[in-house]
Scaffold this active site. Structure first.
Site, PDB file in Angstrom:
ATOM      1  CG  ASN A  10      82.844  60.457  61.514  1.00  0.00           C
ATOM      2  OD1 ASN A  10      83.181  59.719  62.431  1.00  0.00           O
ATOM      3  ND2 ASN A  10      81.568  60.775  61.269  1.00  0.00           N
ATOM      4  CE  LYS A  12      80.137  58.298  59.217  1.00  0.00           C
ATOM      5  NZ  LYS A  12      79.005  58.287  58.288  1.00  0.00           N
ATOM      6  CG  HIS A  95      77.668  62.241  62.541  1.00  0.00           C
ATOM      7  ND1 HIS A  95      76.769  61.334  62.030  1.00  0.00           N
ATOM      8  CD2 HIS A  95      78.570  62.476  61.562  1.00  0.00           C
ATOM      9  CE1 HIS A  95      77.131  61.030  60.788  1.00  0.00           C
ATOM     10  NE2 HIS A  95      78.221  61.715  60.479  1.00  0.00           N
ATOM     11  CD  GLU A  97      76.447  57.935  60.859  1.00  0.00           C
ATOM     12  OE1 GLU A  97      77.400  57.745  61.627  1.00  0.00           O
ATOM     13  OE2 GLU A  97      76.570  57.979  59.618  1.00  0.00           O
ATOM     14  CD  GLU A 165      78.745  65.203  58.053  1.00  0.00           C
ATOM     15  OE1 GLU A 165      79.740  64.808  57.450  1.00  0.00           O
ATOM     16  OE2 GLU A 165      78.200  64.563  58.960  1.00  0.00           O
ATOM     17  N   GLY A 171      77.043  58.616  53.299  1.00  0.00           N
ATOM     18  CA  GLY A 171      77.180  57.183  53.069  1.00  0.00           C
ATOM     19  C   GLY A 171      76.346  56.660  51.907  1.00  0.00           C
ATOM     20  CB  SER A 211      79.079  60.797  49.308  1.00  0.00           C
ATOM     21  OG  SER A 211      78.170  59.885  49.904  1.00  0.00           O
TER      22      SER A 211
HETATM   23  P1  PGA Z   1      80.483  59.713  54.316  1.00  0.00           P
HETATM   24  O1  PGA Z   1      80.235  60.183  55.820  1.00  0.00           O
HETATM   25  O2  PGA Z   1      81.693  60.463  53.827  1.00  0.00           O
HETATM   26  O3  PGA Z   1      80.711  58.232  54.415  1.00  0.00           O
HETATM   27  O4  PGA Z   1      79.262  60.064  53.540  1.00  0.00           O
HETATM   28  C1  PGA Z   1      80.404  61.519  56.190  1.00  0.00           C
HETATM   29  C2  PGA Z   1      79.991  61.683  57.635  1.00  0.00           C
HETATM   30  O5  PGA Z   1      79.007  61.060  58.041  1.00  0.00           O
HETATM   31  O6  PGA Z   1      80.610  62.447  58.401  1.00  0.00           O
END
Ligand code: PGA
Length: 249
Positions: A10, A12, A95, A97, A165, A171, A211
């Site tokens: 992803n 982003k 997601h 976000e 998630e 993140g 992460s």
């Molecule tokens: P990350 O993001 O691996 O940077 O924690 C995962 C995601 O948000 O899909």
């Protein structure tokens, strides 16, 4: 039938079209022997360039969102048909976000998921609890709510992927432990079987996300309930992402 692992990047809001094309060009030889499904979910405007760059490889193309209407007055949005025409096969939906910053709700997640399925795309639907909810003992309650609303009306769960998630792991560098991720994904699977009995839940794939990286992928992927990963930060460098994809090597 065994569930085939799926590792999806992803990106982003990272990588211009030319940067994205460079990244996948570097990734191609590194993942050519991958046994899992390999997907990159890219910013919509990168889709044409990345599609060209992945040609002839195992890497499949994904988007990061899709609107629920077929077409119409929805400024700034993109329809499933538009994605499909460009060879997009997967789309991330809901997601955290998008839920946190763009007003996405369980209801809109459900509508977007159904629209994606109707167009023949494979939705990667994200669910998961916040730190506050986990610490308050509310994880199962939150997951139950998301499960009951987000997936209403789906008839065949072999056609979707769920990404579990935990928001506190995204993140932050704070990954769920292998056991925590396995246990929660096991819970999701159990609940899905109960709520959506006889809808092919046995073939539903559930990824872990938050992460996940070159170092911890092997341990997470060794867990029996975990069918893959949704990778943010670690998908932005070809070598790092390839290590996650090649978790079994
Ligand atoms: P990350 O993001 O691996 O940077 O924690 C995962 C995601 O948000 O899909």
């Amino acid at each position: 039938m065994a569930r085939k692992p799926i590792i999806a990047g992803n990106w982003k809001m990272n990588n211009t079209a030319s940067e994205g094309a460079e990244l996948v060009k570097a990734l191609k030889p590194l993942v050519k022997d991958a046994k899992c499904e390999v997907v990159v979910c890219v910013p919509a405007i990168d889709i044409p360039a990345v599609k060209k760059a992945i040609h002839g490889s195992k890497i499949r193309l994904g988007a990061q969102n899709v609107h629920f209407a077929e077409k119409g007055a929805y400024t700034g949005e993109i329809s499933a048909k538009m994605l499909k025409e460009y060879g997009v096969q997967y789309v991330i939906i809901g997601h955290s976000e998008r839920r946190a910053y763009f007003g996405e709700t369980d209801e809109t997640v459900n509508k977007r998921t159904l629209a994606a399925l109707n167009a023949g795309l494979t939705p990667i639907v994200c669910i998961g609890e916040s730190l506050e909810e986990r610490e308050g003992g509310l994880t199962e309650k939150v997951l139950d709510r998301q499960i009951s609303i987000d997936f209403q009306g789906i008839e065949d769960f072999s056609k979707i992927v769920i990404a579990y998630e935990p928001i506190w792991a995204i993140g932050t560098g704070r990954t769920a432990t292998d056991e925590q991720a396995n246990e929660t994904i096991g819970y999701i699977r159990k609940r899905m079987k109960k709520v959506y009995a006889h809808k092919n839940v046995g073939r539903l794939r559930i990824q872990y996300g938050g992460s996940m990286n070159a170092k911890n992928a092997k341990g997470l992927m060794a867990q029996p309930e975990i069918d893959g990963g949704l990778i943010g930060g670690a998908s932005l460098k070809a070598e790092d992402f390839a290590k996650v994809v090649n978790f079994d090597k």
